[in-house]
Design a protein around this motif. Sequence first.
Motif, PDB file in Angstrom:
ATOM      1  N   GLY A 224      51.516  28.424  29.714  1.00  0.00           N
ATOM      2  CA  GLY A 224      50.716  28.081  29.333  1.00  0.00           C
ATOM      3  C   GLY A 224      51.245  27.002  28.373  1.00  0.00           C
ATOM      4  O   GLY A 224      50.617  26.055  27.925  1.00  0.00           O
TER       5      GLY A 224
ATOM      6  N   ASP B 216      47.218  22.150  31.360  1.00  0.00           N
ATOM      7  CA  ASP B 216      45.525  22.989  31.329  1.00  0.00           C
ATOM      8  C   ASP B 216      45.068  23.635  33.214  1.00  0.00           C
ATOM      9  O   ASP B 216      44.573  24.259  32.403  1.00  0.00           O
ATOM     10  CB  ASP B 216      44.852  20.899  31.044  1.00  0.00           C
ATOM     11  CG  ASP B 216      45.391  20.145  30.072  1.00  0.00           C
ATOM     12  OD1 ASP B 216      45.540  20.982  28.452  1.00  0.00           O
ATOM     13  OD2 ASP B 216      44.914  18.996  30.401  1.00  0.00           O
ATOM     14  N   HIS B 217      45.735  23.112  34.012  1.00  0.00           N
ATOM     15  CA  HIS B 217      45.297  24.110  34.616  1.00  0.00           C
ATOM     16  C   HIS B 217      45.707  25.405  34.797  1.00  0.00           C
ATOM     17  O   HIS B 217      44.894  26.153  35.099  1.00  0.00           O
ATOM     18  CB  HIS B 217      45.786  23.036  36.243  1.00  0.00           C
ATOM     19  CG  HIS B 217      45.813  23.962  37.483  1.00  0.00           C
ATOM     20  ND1 HIS B 217      44.878  24.122  37.575  1.00  0.00           N
ATOM     21  CD2 HIS B 217      46.765  25.112  38.556  1.00  0.00           C
ATOM     22  CE1 HIS B 217      44.649  25.067  39.405  1.00  0.00           C
ATOM     23  NE2 HIS B 217      45.941  25.848  39.288  1.00  0.00           N
TER      24      HIS B 217
ATOM     25  N   ARG C 103      46.403  26.978  32.568  1.00  0.00           N
ATOM     26  CA  ARG C 103      45.282  27.525  31.170  1.00  0.00           C
ATOM     27  C   ARG C 103      44.350  28.140  31.625  1.00  0.00           C
ATOM     28  O   ARG C 103      43.708  29.733  31.615  1.00  0.00           O
ATOM     29  CB  ARG C 103      45.567  26.726  29.850  1.00  0.00           C
ATOM     30  CG  ARG C 103      46.844  26.426  29.290  1.00  0.00           C
ATOM     31  CD  ARG C 103      46.642  25.629  27.958  1.00  0.00           C
ATOM     32  NE  ARG C 103      47.618  25.496  27.156  1.00  0.00           N
ATOM     33  CZ  ARG C 103      47.993  24.533  26.578  1.00  0.00           C
ATOM     34  NH1 ARG C 103      47.336  23.397  26.774  1.00  0.00           N
ATOM     35  NH2 ARG C 103      49.437  24.244  26.038  1.00  0.00           N
ATOM     36  N   SER C 104      43.752  27.470  32.547  1.00  0.00           N
ATOM     37  CA  SER C 104      42.073  27.359  33.237  1.00  0.00           C
ATOM     38  C   SER C 104      42.592  28.806  34.381  1.00  0.00           C
ATOM     39  O   SER C 104      41.510  29.228  34.501  1.00  0.00           O
ATOM     40  CB  SER C 104      41.601  26.386  34.063  1.00  0.00           C
ATOM     41  OG  SER C 104      41.802  25.550  34.343  1.00  0.00           O
ATOM     42  N   ALA C 105      44.045  28.751  34.918  1.00  0.00           N
ATOM     43  CA  ALA C 105      43.949  29.925  35.872  1.00  0.00           C
ATOM     44  C   ALA C 105      44.399  30.816  35.236  1.00  0.00           C
ATOM     45  O   ALA C 105      43.765  31.899  36.199  1.00  0.00           O
ATOM     46  CB  ALA C 105      44.946  29.139  36.778  1.00  0.00           C
TER      47      ALA C 105
ATOM     48  N   ALA D 185      42.759  32.148  32.548  1.00  0.00           N
ATOM     49  CA  ALA D 185      42.020  32.941  31.892  1.00  0.00           C
ATOM     50  C   ALA D 185      41.039  33.453  33.294  1.00  0.00           C
ATOM     51  O   ALA D 185      40.745  34.376  32.722  1.00  0.00           O
ATOM     52  CB  ALA D 185      41.395  31.458  31.628  1.00  0.00           C
ATOM     53  N   ARG D 186      40.704  32.517  34.141  1.00  0.00           N
ATOM     54  CA  ARG D 186      40.631  32.718  35.637  1.00  0.00           C
ATOM     55  C   ARG D 186      40.602  34.514  35.505  1.00  0.00           C
ATOM     56  O   ARG D 186      40.390  35.417  36.440  1.00  0.00           O
ATOM     57  CB  ARG D 186      40.005  31.774  36.368  1.00  0.00           C
ATOM     58  CG  ARG D 186      39.208  32.288  37.618  1.00  0.00           C
ATOM     59  CD  ARG D 186      38.963  30.777  38.573  1.00  0.00           C
ATOM     60  NE  ARG D 186      38.377  31.433  39.404  1.00  0.00           N
ATOM     61  CZ  ARG D 186      36.726  30.210  38.862  1.00  0.00           C
ATOM     62  NH1 ARG D 186      36.902  30.132  38.052  1.00  0.00           N
ATOM     63  NH2 ARG D 186      36.162  30.411  40.090  1.00  0.00           N
TER      64      ARG D 186
ATOM     65  N   ASP E  28      40.730  37.390  32.958  1.00  0.00           N
ATOM     66  CA  ASP E  28      39.025  37.321  32.687  1.00  0.00           C
ATOM     67  C   ASP E  28      38.688  38.142  33.629  1.00  0.00           C
ATOM     68  O   ASP E  28      38.166  38.662  33.749  1.00  0.00           O
ATOM     69  CB  ASP E  28      38.137  35.942  32.620  1.00  0.00           C
ATOM     70  CG  ASP E  28      38.004  35.395  31.471  1.00  0.00           C
ATOM     71  OD1 ASP E  28      38.972  36.175  30.442  1.00  0.00           O
ATOM     72  OD2 ASP E  28      37.439  34.709  31.169  1.00  0.00           O
TER      73      ASP E  28
ATOM     74  N   THR F 274      44.869  28.211  43.029  1.00  0.00           N
ATOM     75  CA  THR F 274      43.673  27.385  43.057  1.00  0.00           C
ATOM     76  C   THR F 274      42.848  28.631  42.483  1.00  0.00           C
ATOM     77  O   THR F 274      43.342  29.828  42.830  1.00  0.00           O
ATOM     78  CB  THR F 274      43.498  26.919  44.390  1.00  0.00           C
ATOM     79  OG1 THR F 274      43.372  28.176  44.871  1.00  0.00           O
ATOM     80  CG2 THR F 274      44.267  26.253  45.065  1.00  0.00           C
ATOM     81  N   GLU F 275      42.212  28.210  42.422  1.00  0.00           N
ATOM     82  CA  GLU F 275      40.936  29.254  42.224  1.00  0.00           C
ATOM     83  C   GLU F 275      40.009  29.573  43.416  1.00  0.00           C
ATOM     84  O   GLU F 275      40.011  31.044  43.394  1.00  0.00           O
ATOM     85  CB  GLU F 275      38.980  28.057  41.892  1.00  0.00           C
ATOM     86  CG  GLU F 275      38.849  27.266  40.512  1.00  0.00           C
ATOM     87  CD  GLU F 275      38.076  26.983  40.006  1.00  0.00           C
ATOM     88  OE1 GLU F 275      37.180  26.848  40.373  1.00  0.00           O
ATOM     89  OE2 GLU F 275      37.728  26.812  39.038  1.00  0.00           O
TER      90      GLU F 275
END
Length: 388
Positions: free
Chosen positions: A228, A297-298, A300-302, A304-305, A308, A368-369
């Motif tokens: 990240g 940014d992607h 970090r968000s990926a 976290a998903r 979690d 990807t999500e």
Amino acid sequence: MSLYERFEQAFMPNYGVPPIALARGEGTQVWDVDGRRYLDFIAGIATSSLGHAHPAVVDAVSRQVATIAHTSNLFLHEPEVLLAERLLGLLDGPARVFFANSGTEANEAAYKLALKYGRREGRSYFVAAENGFHGRTIGALSLTGKPSIRDQFGPFPVDVRFVPYGDADALKEAVTGDCIAVFLEPTQGEAGVVPPPDGYFEAAREICDSTGALLVADEIQSAIGRTGHWFAHQAEGVTPDILTLAKGLGGGLPIGACVGFGDAGKLFEKGDHGSTFGGNPVSCAAALAVLDHVDLDHVRSAAARLRDGLEAVRHPLLQKVRGRGLWLAAVLTEPVAARAQQAAADAGFLVNAVQPDALRIAPPLVVTEDDIDAFLAAFPAVLQEAAK
């Protein structure tokens, strides 16, 4: 004769025979020679930063190989200069770069750079961490704290003293005015994606500053957005004296880099070190494409998903999740990671049993999500199969 049998007959047996033969890849997906599709959650050991066949990498490599593919170090070329400038622009403070072909070669360069400093200053030994991994060539292996791969190839050319990773007190005791350098990973990769306690790298920096030892950060796996951040040491608020890079920098093409900060960047003199293929134009072009397209940014968000979701899994085989960014380990309560790796492959996901009780999960940084959600949905059944 199958491809596996041909492999076994043609190659030295150091790898055994890998269980899956891959034929092609696209994005986060790969297909084996039988046409079966997998989601790639190991990315060539945290290497395929942009996944497979990313258009930017394909275009950059194709254009470069059609222009000039190799020059040797007898001549310079613009892609290597551009790449060095880009790296230095992402780092803190004045520094200089040496390009190699791999992580172990980057660490060999760091080892020689430190050794030159140590001999000039009358210093005599190195300090490294137990269970650390820095490569398999003799210099890098000297610094690798894994007896299972190290001991049979000794004795080694220098004195290396190993301390428990993350133990600042042990590090302080080991590092004296005779110490040449301290080699550390910001997170230990091959040990099972093991982060240090908070403040450990800051303490290492202070210990090296107080004794005059060099601090070498091995970021072969942790750099180029994997955690990240562009470089993991930046999150620690610490600048090393020497930094080594490889894996994710080339996005799948072979490249390594050794960066010396301040005076360490000027230790080598003409003729002290070299590499025929280091800074190869094609690999540099690929690396420039990677740096253009990594989206922190992607990541970090990926990350976290993914984290979690893994931490929400309730299964008796899953003890905890550790790591940084898109570089995690699912730590198991039993040493059945190899069975879990196979169960994941059977379910269509590639992960890695990095330790008997730890699964390394390191998807491409473009994951990807939907990819993450598919993996999380399948993971409980993977654990259940491994627990049988």
